[in-house]
Scaffold this motif. Sequence first.
Motif, PDB file in Angstrom:
ATOM      1  N   CYS A  73       5.666 -16.417  13.589  1.00 12.74           N
ATOM      2  CA  CYS A  73       5.158 -16.200  12.232  1.00 12.74           C
ATOM      3  C   CYS A  73       4.857 -14.718  12.035  1.00 12.74           C
ATOM      4  O   CYS A  73       4.414 -14.038  12.966  1.00 12.74           O
ATOM      5  CB  CYS A  73       3.881 -17.001  11.982  1.00 12.74           C
ATOM      6  SG  CYS A  73       4.122 -18.782  11.866  1.00 12.74           S
ATOM      7  N   TYR A  74       5.094 -14.244  10.827  1.00 12.18           N
ATOM      8  CA  TYR A  74       4.653 -12.896  10.485  1.00 12.18           C
ATOM      9  C   TYR A  74       3.128 -12.905  10.392  1.00 12.18           C
ATOM     10  O   TYR A  74       2.538 -13.820   9.815  1.00 12.18           O
ATOM     11  CB  TYR A  74       5.227 -12.448   9.144  1.00 12.18           C
ATOM     12  CG  TYR A  74       6.716 -12.255   9.135  1.00 12.18           C
ATOM     13  CD1 TYR A  74       7.297 -11.135   9.727  1.00 12.18           C
ATOM     14  CD2 TYR A  74       7.556 -13.169   8.513  1.00 12.18           C
ATOM     15  CE1 TYR A  74       8.673 -10.944   9.706  1.00 12.18           C
ATOM     16  CE2 TYR A  74       8.929 -12.988   8.481  1.00 12.18           C
ATOM     17  CZ  TYR A  74       9.479 -11.876   9.089  1.00 12.18           C
ATOM     18  OH  TYR A  74      10.844 -11.689   9.070  1.00 12.18           O
ATOM     19  N   ILE A  75       2.507 -11.906  10.982  1.00 10.72           N
ATOM     20  CA  ILE A  75       1.052 -11.771  10.912  1.00 10.72           C
ATOM     21  C   ILE A  75       0.734 -10.703   9.878  1.00 10.72           C
ATOM     22  O   ILE A  75       1.159  -9.557  10.006  1.00 10.72           O
ATOM     23  CB  ILE A  75       0.459 -11.372  12.274  1.00 10.72           C
ATOM     24  CG1 ILE A  75       0.850 -12.383  13.355  1.00 10.72           C
ATOM     25  CG2 ILE A  75      -1.059 -11.247  12.179  1.00 10.72           C
ATOM     26  CD1 ILE A  75       0.459 -11.957  14.764  1.00 10.72           C
ATOM     27  N   VAL A  76       0.000 -11.073   8.852  1.00  3.15           N
ATOM     28  CA  VAL A  76      -0.381 -10.128   7.805  1.00  3.15           C
ATOM     29  C   VAL A  76      -1.885  -9.875   7.890  1.00  3.15           C
ATOM     30  O   VAL A  76      -2.682 -10.819   7.852  1.00  3.15           O
ATOM     31  CB  VAL A  76      -0.022 -10.652   6.407  1.00  3.15           C
ATOM     32  CG1 VAL A  76      -0.532  -9.694   5.328  1.00  3.15           C
ATOM     33  CG2 VAL A  76       1.487 -10.830   6.279  1.00  3.15           C
ATOM     34  N   VAL A  77      -2.247  -8.613   8.045  1.00  4.43           N
ATOM     35  CA  VAL A  77      -3.655  -8.201   8.004  1.00  4.43           C
ATOM     36  C   VAL A  77      -3.865  -7.452   6.690  1.00  4.43           C
ATOM     37  O   VAL A  77      -3.247  -6.411   6.474  1.00  4.43           O
ATOM     38  CB  VAL A  77      -4.014  -7.298   9.191  1.00  4.43           C
ATOM     39  CG1 VAL A  77      -5.472  -6.869   9.094  1.00  4.43           C
ATOM     40  CG2 VAL A  77      -3.765  -8.015  10.513  1.00  4.43           C
ATOM     41  N   ARG A  78      -4.701  -7.998   5.819  1.00  6.90           N
ATOM     42  CA  ARG A  78      -4.968  -7.332   4.546  1.00  6.90           C
ATOM     43  C   ARG A  78      -6.390  -6.789   4.524  1.00  6.90           C
ATOM     44  O   ARG A  78      -7.342  -7.513   4.794  1.00  6.90           O
ATOM     45  CB  ARG A  78      -4.763  -8.278   3.358  1.00  6.90           C
ATOM     46  CG  ARG A  78      -4.942  -7.548   2.020  1.00  6.90           C
ATOM     47  CD  ARG A  78      -4.435  -8.331   0.827  1.00  6.90           C
ATOM     48  NE  ARG A  78      -5.455  -9.183   0.244  1.00  6.90           N
ATOM     49  CZ  ARG A  78      -5.388 -10.495   0.174  1.00  6.90           C
ATOM     50  NH1 ARG A  78      -4.345 -11.122   0.700  1.00  6.90           N
ATOM     51  NH2 ARG A  78      -6.337 -11.201  -0.391  1.00  6.90           N
ATOM     52  N   LEU A  79      -6.494  -5.502   4.189  1.00 11.99           N
ATOM     53  CA  LEU A  79      -7.787  -4.845   4.072  1.00 11.99           C
ATOM     54  C   LEU A  79      -8.128  -4.633   2.606  1.00 11.99           C
ATOM     55  O   LEU A  79      -7.255  -4.325   1.791  1.00 11.99           O
ATOM     56  CB  LEU A  79      -7.768  -3.479   4.773  1.00 11.99           C
ATOM     57  CG  LEU A  79      -7.441  -3.452   6.271  1.00 11.99           C
ATOM     58  CD1 LEU A  79      -7.585  -2.018   6.785  1.00 11.99           C
ATOM     59  CD2 LEU A  79      -8.355  -4.383   7.049  1.00 11.99           C
ATOM     60  N   ASP A  80      -9.395  -4.803   2.283  1.00  7.16           N
ATOM     61  CA  ASP A  80      -9.890  -4.538   0.929  1.00  7.16           C
ATOM     62  C   ASP A  80     -11.132  -3.671   1.037  1.00  7.16           C
ATOM     63  O   ASP A  80     -11.976  -3.877   1.925  1.00  7.16           O
ATOM     64  CB  ASP A  80     -10.253  -5.843   0.206  1.00  7.16           C
ATOM     65  CG  ASP A  80      -9.035  -6.668  -0.153  1.00  7.16           C
ATOM     66  OD1 ASP A  80      -8.383  -6.331  -1.147  1.00  7.16           O
ATOM     67  OD2 ASP A  80      -8.737  -7.641   0.576  1.00  7.16           O
ATOM     68  N   GLY A  81     -11.248  -2.731   0.109  1.00  2.00           N
ATOM     69  CA  GLY A  81     -12.444  -1.897   0.075  1.00  2.00           C
ATOM     70  C   GLY A  81     -13.659  -2.720  -0.305  1.00  2.00           C
ATOM     71  O   GLY A  81     -13.598  -3.569  -1.200  1.00  2.00           O
ATOM     72  N   ARG A  82     -14.759  -2.475   0.382  1.00  2.00           N
ATOM     73  CA  ARG A  82     -16.004  -3.206   0.104  1.00  2.00           C
ATOM     74  C   ARG A  82     -16.849  -2.411  -0.886  1.00  2.00           C
ATOM     75  O   ARG A  82     -17.180  -1.253  -0.641  1.00  2.00           O
ATOM     76  CB  ARG A  82     -16.774  -3.437   1.405  1.00  2.00           C
ATOM     77  CG  ARG A  82     -18.059  -4.229   1.226  1.00  2.00           C
ATOM     78  CD  ARG A  82     -18.745  -4.487   2.557  1.00  2.00           C
ATOM     79  NE  ARG A  82     -20.007  -5.188   2.378  1.00  2.00           N
ATOM     80  CZ  ARG A  82     -21.161  -4.576   2.136  1.00  2.00           C
ATOM     81  NH1 ARG A  82     -21.202  -3.253   2.050  1.00  2.00           N
ATOM     82  NH2 ARG A  82     -22.277  -5.277   1.989  1.00  2.00           N
ATOM     83  N   ASN A  83     -17.188  -3.022  -2.009  1.00  2.00           N
ATOM     84  CA  ASN A  83     -17.977  -2.359  -3.057  1.00  2.00           C
ATOM     85  C   ASN A  83     -17.336  -1.050  -3.503  1.00  2.00           C
ATOM     86  O   ASN A  83     -18.024  -0.046  -3.689  1.00  2.00           O
ATOM     87  CB  ASN A  83     -19.400  -2.080  -2.575  1.00  2.00           C
ATOM     88  CG  ASN A  83     -20.354  -3.214  -2.872  1.00  2.00           C
ATOM     89  OD1 ASN A  83     -20.079  -4.059  -3.717  1.00  2.00           O
ATOM     90  ND2 ASN A  83     -21.456  -3.259  -2.163  1.00  2.00           N
TER      91      ASN A  83
END
Length: 320
Positions: A73-83
């Motif tokens: 499986c492709y592993i996707v790591v998604r980051l989002d800025g906090r506040n």
Amino acid sequence: MEEALQGSSVPGVDQIYRRTLMFGPVLCRLPGGIKTRILRPVASVFTSSSRMAKSKFEYVRNFETDDTCLKNCYIVVRLDGRNFHKFAEQHNFMKPNDNRALGLMTCSARSVMEDLDDIIISYGQSDEFSFVFKRTSNWFKRRASKLMTHVASQFSSSYVFYWKDYFGDQPLLYPPGFDGRVVLYPSNRNLRDYLSWRQADCHVNNLYNTVFWTLVQKGGLTTTQAEDRLKGTLAADKNEIMFSEFDINYNKEPLVHRKGTTLIWEKLEETVTKSVKLPNEAGEEVLVTRTRRRVSAHHCDVIGNQFWEEHPNILEDDNC
């Protein structure tokens, strides 16, 4: 004697007792028939880390849960800025898009890809970035927690490290935060649909933000008035507002704002000068062409087929 030493409350006695246990008496015969005993080391003063790890407390490792990502499986790591709304306000980000901030996000993402070369493609927009590990990747034994925390820490530290390169003398008032998640996609179609979803999100958000801040900055509306004006409007309505009232063609806005940023590995051929010295001859300089990989940025559509046809080596065989 042994029990007395072990039970002693005199400071240092326990240490002395433990040290004596490292030596054992050995009968030795000296010249002249004299018998004596000497102490021979029976244990190393320093023990290996593997031996030190063995203790009655080791059972706590059983509380760890198995978070190994499913194979193939492709592993996707998604980051989002906090506040990041607050962060953008306090650092005076330009509205609706700040090219300095977008450039810093891309720079930080490039740092992650160069550190983990099993990442085959990354996509970012606004305050988020997604990193796709190839199906056959075995980094950190495919442990989701390891992958996510390493990506998040590398990205965050790079964001702080390269801040001055993009914001100059403007101080970083406090460290930014990024949260992450790991999602698995079993097929090429699933992965392409995921990236299409994120790019569609980029389009929707950027169109709204562009017309919203145009109404505020050029139309003289308050933020509340601009929000009320856009309630219930469709994409066509927003385009019409910008074109008819402000002579702005949204389709001519920068691609980095409308399409986001896609990072991929590409081969680059470069010619360098190299000194070559032959036996019994004077050294001479020759031109040498070599191929190396680098991370390149694209601001283009990833929903259609053209991008994938131009870069067929990104996706792996669905039959793996």
